[in-house]
Write a protein that holds these residues in place. Structure first.
Motif, PDB file in Angstrom:
ATOM      1  N   UNK A 121       5.566 -10.103  10.691  1.00 56.27           N
ATOM      2  CA  UNK A 121       6.336 -10.592   9.541  1.00 56.27           C
ATOM      3  C   UNK A 121       5.525 -10.504   8.251  1.00 56.27           C
ATOM      4  N   UNK A 122       4.201 -10.470   8.404  1.00 51.49           N
ATOM      5  CA  UNK A 122       3.302 -10.546   7.240  1.00 51.49           C
ATOM      6  C   UNK A 122       3.506  -9.377   6.284  1.00 51.49           C
ATOM      7  N   UNK A 123       3.721  -9.702   5.042  1.00 50.73           N
ATOM      8  CA  UNK A 123       3.814  -8.689   3.990  1.00 50.73           C
ATOM      9  C   UNK A 123       2.498  -7.928   3.909  1.00 50.73           C
ATOM     10  N   UNK A 124       2.557  -6.603   3.910  1.00 48.93           N
ATOM     11  CA  UNK A 124       1.325  -5.839   3.754  1.00 48.93           C
ATOM     12  C   UNK A 124       0.806  -5.989   2.326  1.00 48.93           C
ATOM     13  N   UNK A 125      -0.492  -5.789   2.148  1.00 47.51           N
ATOM     14  CA  UNK A 125      -1.151  -6.046   0.871  1.00 47.51           C
ATOM     15  C   UNK A 125      -0.531  -5.255  -0.272  1.00 47.51           C
ATOM     16  N   UNK A 181       2.723  -6.726  -1.208  1.00 42.56           N
ATOM     17  CA  UNK A 181       2.500  -8.058  -1.778  1.00 42.56           C
ATOM     18  C   UNK A 181       2.027  -7.949  -3.221  1.00 42.56           C
TER      19      UNK A 181
END
Lengths: 134, 134
Positions: free
Chosen positions: B39-43, B46
């Motif tokens: 789920x984590x937005x990639x850098x 972001x």
DNA sequence: GTAATATATGAGCATGTATTCATATATTCA
DNA sequence: TGAATATATGAATACATGCTCATATATTAC
């Protein structure tokens, strides 16, 4: 080409209710300025709105928000998933907490965070759609 | 109380497709972290998203955007309506210009600015609705 | 041409911010 | 009780940001 491009200039003014401001020194700039000032965001609202967007203006906070959508997550798991130090994550969580964007629940040694402000999450999601189509 | 509160825990997992992550050292934290990282937005995304919100995170820029909705306005009129110096306004217009949020059109000595990015304007309006109901 | 007007921009400065480091607090476990 | 774990937080630091001031550019008017 605009959908109104076939309309005469004075009809255009009626539709938009504001003429295109002119700032030549001989024109009546005062009237334009009054019309504009009616649209101008007052300082208090502008500052309040800027604070909402400021919360979303940092990559770390956006990544935290992306993790907290739909799930409670404890600080330690957030650290591990993001590959950041405990302190950095905790500081940003405090920031989001103080703005009422996230809530937290203590359970023993752990603290579970989750999104509190659904409207901010909607802004996040709408912004994300935009960012992906640039 | 949640609308799903009568549902058993394992059924709950199916509905949300993600269990509530647990971070007790004895539990299988690795699995939770993998699920979260999906789920984590990639850098890159972001940072790109944060730049959009950063543009909206300053009261002066928000006030400029409120004036540029629906109308072309020249720099001098913006200065007068906002009661700010020419330089301050011009610097912020450059900022918005470089992000593609506003466009400009030169006409003689004057430069007319207007909103270019309709999606950013939607974020502005949606945020404003939110700010007014806090 | 010169003067006046409209806008843009670089440098400097004061303030804000995100992280790190060290340390504090609180809970569980032995 | 003492050790280990989980989280929070103040201080310091490095960097970003918004404004001012001075100045540059460009257009129009005389």
């Amino acid at each position: 080409m605009s959908m109104y491009s076939y309309i005469q200039c004075d009809e255009m003014e009626q539709i938009n209710s504001l003429p295109a401001p002119i700032c030549a020194p001989d024109a009546d700039e005062t009237a334009d300025i009054s019309l504009l000032q009616a649209k101008l965001l007052d300082m208090k609202t502008a500052i309040s709105l800027s604070e909402i967007f400021k919360a979303l203006s940092d990559p770390t906070r956006l990544r935290l928000i992306s993790l907290l959508a739909e799930n409670e997550v404890c600080v330690h798991t957030l650290e591990a998933a993001m590959g950041m130090t405990q302190s950095a994550v905790s500081h940003q969580l405090r920031y989001l907490r103080q703005l009422g964007i996230v809530r937290y629940r203590k359970e023993g040694r752990h603290v579970y965070y989750a999104i509190e402000d659904e409207h901010v999450q909607m802004l996040f999601e709408q912004g994300l759609l935009h960012a992906r189509h640039r």
